[in-house]
Design a protein around this motif. Structure first.
Motif, PDB file in Angstrom:
ATOM      1  N   HIS A 152       0.829  -1.196   0.000  1.00  0.00           N
ATOM      2  CA  HIS A 152       0.000   0.000   0.000  1.00  0.00           C
ATOM      3  C   HIS A 152       0.866   1.250   0.000  1.00  0.00           C
ATOM      4  CE1 HIS A 152      -4.174  -1.239   0.365  1.00  0.00           C
ATOM      5  NE2 HIS A 152      -3.844  -2.152   1.261  1.00  0.00           N
ATOM      6  N   ARG A 153       0.303   2.323  -0.477  1.00  0.00           N
ATOM      7  CA  ARG A 153       0.933   3.638  -0.386  1.00  0.00           C
ATOM      8  C   ARG A 153       0.255   4.412   0.724  1.00  0.00           C
ATOM      9  NH1 ARG A 153       2.392   7.418  -5.583  1.00  0.00           N
ATOM     10  NH2 ARG A 153       4.037   8.626  -4.554  1.00  0.00           N
ATOM     11  N   ALA A 154       1.056   4.926   1.646  1.00  0.00           N
ATOM     12  CA  ALA A 154       0.505   5.615   2.809  1.00  0.00           C
ATOM     13  C   ALA A 154       0.267   7.100   2.574  1.00  0.00           C
ATOM     14  CB  ALA A 154       1.435   5.432   4.011  1.00  0.00           C
ATOM     15  N   ASN A 155       1.130   7.762   1.810  1.00  0.00           N
ATOM     16  CA  ASN A 155       1.106   9.228   1.713  1.00  0.00           C
ATOM     17  C   ASN A 155       0.170   9.728   0.613  1.00  0.00           C
ATOM     18  OD1 ASN A 155       2.979   8.042  -0.109  1.00  0.00           O
ATOM     19  ND2 ASN A 155       4.123   9.952  -0.310  1.00  0.00           N
ATOM     20  N   PHE A 303       7.259   7.420  -2.465  1.00  0.00           N
ATOM     21  CA  PHE A 303       6.232   6.385  -2.327  1.00  0.00           C
ATOM     22  C   PHE A 303       6.413   5.797  -0.935  1.00  0.00           C
ATOM     23  CE2 PHE A 303       3.464   3.353  -4.789  1.00  0.00           C
ATOM     24  CZ  PHE A 303       3.184   2.499  -3.743  1.00  0.00           C
ATOM     25  N   GLN A 304       5.627   6.306   0.016  1.00  0.00           N
ATOM     26  CA  GLN A 304       5.734   5.785   1.379  1.00  0.00           C
ATOM     27  C   GLN A 304       4.960   4.477   1.447  1.00  0.00           C
ATOM     28  OE1 GLN A 304       4.020   7.896   4.756  1.00  0.00           O
ATOM     29  NE2 GLN A 304       5.834   7.409   5.976  1.00  0.00           N
ATOM     30  N   TRP A 305       5.683   3.405   1.628  1.00  0.00           N
ATOM     31  CA  TRP A 305       5.093   2.084   1.461  1.00  0.00           C
ATOM     32  C   TRP A 305       4.904   1.360   2.785  1.00  0.00           C
ATOM     33  CZ3 TRP A 305       7.520  -2.383   3.051  1.00  0.00           C
ATOM     34  CH2 TRP A 305       8.888  -2.275   3.378  1.00  0.00           C
ATOM     35  N   LEU A 306       3.978   0.432   2.760  1.00  0.00           N
ATOM     36  CA  LEU A 306       3.813  -0.560   3.807  1.00  0.00           C
ATOM     37  C   LEU A 306       3.356  -1.840   3.134  1.00  0.00           C
ATOM     38  CD1 LEU A 306       0.351  -0.574   5.182  1.00  0.00           C
ATOM     39  CD2 LEU A 306       1.108   1.658   4.414  1.00  0.00           C
ATOM     40  N   ALA A 307       3.718  -2.948   3.701  1.00  0.00           N
ATOM     41  CA  ALA A 307       3.360  -4.229   3.104  1.00  0.00           C
ATOM     42  C   ALA A 307       2.637  -5.091   4.124  1.00  0.00           C
ATOM     43  CB  ALA A 307       4.605  -4.957   2.590  1.00  0.00           C
ATOM     44  N   ASP A 308       1.406  -5.476   3.806  1.00  0.00           N
ATOM     45  CA  ASP A 308       0.690  -6.453   4.622  1.00  0.00           C
ATOM     46  C   ASP A 308       1.358  -7.809   4.425  1.00  0.00           C
ATOM     47  OD1 ASP A 308      -1.444  -4.804   5.661  1.00  0.00           O
ATOM     48  OD2 ASP A 308      -2.280  -4.799   3.639  1.00  0.00           O
ATOM     49  N   SER A 309       1.624  -8.505   5.505  1.00  0.00           N
ATOM     50  CA  SER A 309       2.261  -9.819   5.381  1.00  0.00           C
ATOM     51  C   SER A 309       1.742 -10.755   6.468  1.00  0.00           C
ATOM     52  CB  SER A 309       3.788  -9.690   5.469  1.00  0.00           C
ATOM     53  OG  SER A 309       4.208  -9.324   6.764  1.00  0.00           O
TER      54      SER A 309
END
Length: 421
Positions: A152-155, A303-309
Motif C-alpha cells: 500500500h501507499r501511505a502518503n 512512495f511511502q510504502w507498507l506491506a501487509d504480510s
C-alpha cells in the motif's frame, strides 16, 4: 478454544503432514478438516473483502484445511496487536498472524515467536518476483520471516470533489503551503472540519507526510536510522506545519478510527482525508464515487510504502495448514484476488493486474519508478515499541498542542529505539 484446537491438531497430525509442501489433494470434508487460525485485523469494508478473497482461494487450494478467523477489529491493528502479544506471551499463538513487513517483526524474531521462511520463499516462487528493496526490508540475520501479500501507499490525500468545487478548489495542491491555504479556504466557506482525521496512528501518518515534505525522503528516512536528528530545527519547523494542518481537522479525531474518518469525507463533512490507498476500496464499497486522490503535497515522487504480510507462529498447532495459508498468500493469483478487493497492489511483480482500478495501475507504475520511503506508522520504518511511543506522543499533542513536548518525546523515543528499528 485453544485446547480444542491443539487436540484436533494431534488427531489430524498424520494427515496434515501430507499437505505440508503442496497443500495436499483430495476432497475437503468440513467435519474432519484441520482448523487453521488466521489472526488479522481485517474485519470490515475493503479489508474484509480482501481477506475473503484469500479465504476463497485457500479453501480450493488446501483441501483438508479449514479457515478459522481470528480477526480483531481496529485500523492498523491497534487493538489486534495488543491481543496478539498477550496470546503469544501466554503460549496461545494462532497458526499464522498478520504483521506489517519490516521493523515491526523485530520483537517477534528476537522472542523466537515466528518461523524462518527462507526456504519456502524459493519453493513458493517468491525469490526474484519481489522487489529487492522489499526483500531487504524483511530480511533479518540473513533470513526471511513473513510473506508479503500486498503493498500500500501511505502518503495519499483523498478528496470529496463536490465539497472542494463548492469552494472553487478545482486542482490538487502542489505544495504544503498551497494545501494549508486550501484548508483555510474551506473553513472560511463554512466547512467546520476541512480535513478528516482519526486517532493517534492516523495522526502519525499525517506527521510523517509533513516531515517528508519538509525534510525530503532521504532525511526523513534518516530519522529512523539515526542519520537525521529529531532534535533538529528542520523537525521543529515540520512540527509547526503539522500543528497548523492538525488545526483544520475534526475535533473528535481522537475517538475515530480511519473508516469513521472516511465517512466524514464521503458524507461531505470534510474536503480532504490524509490516509493510505486502502481508502479507495472503502469508498467504492460505500458506493461513493465523487472522490479523487493525489500524493501528499510536497512529497514529490516519494512512495511511502507498507506491506501487509503473514508470519507462521513457532508454536502453531497446525503448522502444515499455516504453511498452506502462506502458500496461498504467496501465489500470484492470491495476491491479484486480494488486491482487487482491498485496493492494494501485489507485492509480486509477476502477479496479474486483471480487475485493477486506474489508481492501482498508476500505483504499480509509481512503485517501480518512485522513491521508496518506509513508514513508522505501519511498521516498515520502526519497531512496535517505537511506534507505540510515537502514537502516545501524538495522542498527547492532540490535546495539549505543546510542540516542544512533542518534539522532545519523539526524540526520546528515537534515542531509545533506533538500534531496534
Amino acid at each position: 478454544m485453544r485446547s480444542t484446537r491443539r487436540a484436533l491438531a494431534a488427531v489430524v497430525g498424520a494427515a496434515a503432514l501430507l499437505v505440508a509442501s503442496a497443500c495436499g489433494t483430495g476432497e475437503d470434508d468440513d467435519s474432519t478438516a484441520a482448523q487453521v487460525e488466521v489472526f488479522t485485523w481485517w474485519a470490515e469494508g475493503g479489508e474484509k473483502a480482501g481477506l475473503d478473497a484469500l479465504v476463497s482461494r485457500f479453501t480450493t487450494a488446501c483441501p483438508g484445511q479449514q479457515f478459522s478467523s481470528g480477526a480483531v477489529p481496529g485500523g492498523a491493528g491497534v487493538n489486534a496487536k495488543q491481543v496478539l502479544n498477550a496470546r503469544l506471551q501466554q503460549n496461545d499463538p494462532p497458526d499464522v498472524f498478520q504483521v506489517h513487513a519490516g521493523a515491526e517483526l523485530l520483537d517477534h524474531i528476537d522472542s523466537g515467536q515466528i518461523e524462518d521462511l527462507t526456504a519456502d520463499f524459493s519453493t513458493w516462487g517468491l525469490t526474484g518476483t519481489l522487489p529487492a528493496g522489499l526483500i531487504e526490508t524483511i530480511t533479518v540475520n540473513g533470513k526471511l520471516w513473513s510473506v508479503p501479500v500486498g503493498v500500500h501507499r501511505a502518503n495519499v490525500v483523498w478528496t470529496n470533489d463536490q465539497v472542494l468545487a463548492d469552494s472553487g478548489i478545482l486542482t490538487a495542491p502542489k505544495t504544503l503551503k498551497e494545501f494549508i491555504g486550501n484548508l483555510g479556504r474551506l473553513r472560511r466557506d463554512g466547512v467546520e472540519s476541512p480535513l478528516a482525521l482519526g486517532r493517534d496512528w492516523t495522526q502519525l501518518m499525517l506527521l510523517e507526510s509533513v516531515l517528508i515534505s519538509d525534510l525530503g525522503p532521504k532525511r526523513f528516512t534518516g530519522l529512523f536510522t539515526g542519520a537525521t536528528k529529531w532534535e533538529g530545527e528542520a523537525v521543529a519547523d515540520a512540527i509547526d506545519d503539522y500543528a497548523t494542518v492538525l488545526g483544520f481537522s475534526n475535533a473528535d479525531r481522537d475517538s475515530l478510527d480511519w473508516p469513521q474518518a472516511t465517512r466524514l469525507l464521503a458524507d461531505g463533512k470534510a474536503g480532504y482525508q490524509m490516509m493510505g490507498d486502502w481508502v479507495g476500496a472503502e469508498l467504492e464499497a460505500a458506493n461513493f464515487s465523487g472522490y479523487d486522490s493525489f500524493t501528499f503535497p510536497g512529497n514529490g515522487k516519494a512512495f511511502q510504502w507498507l506491506a501487509d504480510s503473514f508470519a507462521l507462529s513457532s508454536g502453531a498447532a497446525n503448522p502444515a495448514g499455516g504453511r498452506c495459508w502462506l502458500q496461498t498468500v504467496a501465489s500470484p493469483e492470491g495476491q491479484q484476488a486480494f488486491s482487487v478487493q482491498k485496493g492494494s497492489i501485489p507485492a509480486r511483480t509477476d502477479a496479474p493486474t486483471v480487475g485493477f482500478s486506474d489508481y492501482q495501475l498508476s500505483a504499480a507504475a509509481d512503485w517501480k519508478s518512485g522513491v521508496a520511503v518506509p513508514s513508522c506508522a505501519h511498521g516498515s520504518a520502526c519497531s512496535q515499541p517505537w511506534q507505540n511511543a510515537a502514537n502516545a506522543a501524538l495522542g498527547a499533542f492532540s490535546t495539549s498542542e505543546d510542540k516542544a513536548a512533542l518534539q522532545s518525546a519523539l526524540a526520546a523515543a528515537a534515542k531509545q529505539f533506533v538500534r531496534q528499528g
